[in-house]
Design a protein around this motif. Structure first.
Motif, mmCIF file in Angstrom:
data_model
loop_
_atom_site.group_PDB
_atom_site.id
_atom_site.type_symbol
_atom_site.label_atom_id
_atom_site.label_comp_id
_atom_site.label_asym_id
_atom_site.label_seq_id
_atom_site.Cartn_x
_atom_site.Cartn_y
_atom_site.Cartn_z
ATOM 1 N N LYS A 70 -70.098 -0.156 54.887
ATOM 2 C CA LYS A 70 -69.871 -1.363 55.811
ATOM 3 C C LYS A 70 -68.575 -1.980 55.861
ATOM 4 O O LYS A 70 -67.829 -2.270 56.523
ATOM 5 C CB LYS A 70 -71.190 -2.258 55.820
ATOM 6 C CG LYS A 70 -72.524 -1.969 56.557
ATOM 7 C CD LYS A 70 -73.398 -2.916 56.048
ATOM 8 C CE LYS A 70 -74.840 -2.426 56.742
ATOM 9 N NZ LYS A 70 -75.895 -3.501 56.156
ATOM 10 N N GLU A 73 -65.933 0.313 57.131
ATOM 11 C CA GLU A 73 -65.952 0.299 58.472
ATOM 12 C C GLU A 73 -65.265 -1.104 58.999
ATOM 13 O O GLU A 73 -64.465 -1.056 59.831
ATOM 14 C CB GLU A 73 -67.371 0.380 59.211
ATOM 15 C CG GLU A 73 -67.418 0.380 60.590
ATOM 16 C CD GLU A 73 -66.802 1.763 61.060
ATOM 17 O OE1 GLU A 73 -65.921 1.531 62.179
ATOM 18 O OE2 GLU A 73 -66.719 2.631 60.361
ATOM 19 N N GLU A 74 -65.540 -2.317 58.572
ATOM 20 C CA GLU A 74 -65.140 -3.484 58.865
ATOM 21 C C GLU A 74 -63.484 -3.549 58.603
ATOM 22 O O GLU A 74 -62.903 -4.062 59.253
ATOM 23 C CB GLU A 74 -65.682 -4.541 57.875
ATOM 24 C CG GLU A 74 -66.866 -4.812 58.342
ATOM 25 C CD GLU A 74 -67.485 -5.783 57.494
ATOM 26 O OE1 GLU A 74 -66.913 -6.411 56.437
ATOM 27 O OE2 GLU A 74 -68.913 -6.230 57.617
#
Length: 169
Positions: A70, A73-74
């Motif tokens: 995550k 991805e951020e």
């Protein structure tokens, strides 16, 4: 002239004593049923404890891997947004470095997850199916996490995490 040594149990021994252990080795062991139950209960408690520890490790590392995914991805989205908005090149480069550091954590975390998964899986195979441990909540939770993580490990994006990297620097 002979010396006789008397041990604590009253048995006289014409040989030089090599310590009290010699005397106790000659005694017949009489374990009662409750002693065997005690040993069995201790083994069951040890199985449950080990299952709980190993399950916790797999859960924690699995969560950690998902967190890194995550975060990566951020960071990718942040870099893309900065590039689209034509932000300062130095800031973009710094953000890419943060992304690359995050991406470097994925292979190590993957290796640790696979090792913890295999350790738990191997340990679960050693627990006898007819044992009381196999009927516990800990055992069921371990089986559930094994199924969940096994499915996760077989996903294509798990094995191709390095292809997602934006190595720019």
């Amino acid at each position: 002239f002979a010396f006789f040594f008397q041990a604590e149990d009253g048995i006289r021994d014409p040989l030089w004593s090599r310590g009290l252990g010699d005397v106790y080795k000659r005694q017949v062991s009489t374990q009662s049923t409750w002693e065997f139950k005690f040993v069995d209960n201790r083994m069951e408690a040890d199985y449950k404890k080990q299952i709980r520890i190993k399950t916790g490790s797999v859960k924690r590392i699995h969560k950690e891997y998902i967190y890194y995914q995550k975060e990566a991805e951020e960071q990718r989205n942040k870099v893309k947004k900065m590039e689209d908005e034509k932000k300062d090149e130095h800031d973009i480069k710094a953000q890419k470095k943060v992304l690359d550091e995050t991406m470097l954590m994925l292979p190590n975390t993957k290796t640790r997850l696979e090792a913890a998964f295999n350790d738990l899986d191997d340990y679960m195979k050693d627990v006898p199916a007819e044992s009381p441990t196999a009927q516990t909540a800990e055992y069921k939770a371990a089986k559930d996490i094994l199924i969940e993580v096994d499915a996760f490990l077989k996903k294509p994006q798990f094995n191709n995490h390095l292809n997602l990297s934006l190595i720019h620097i």
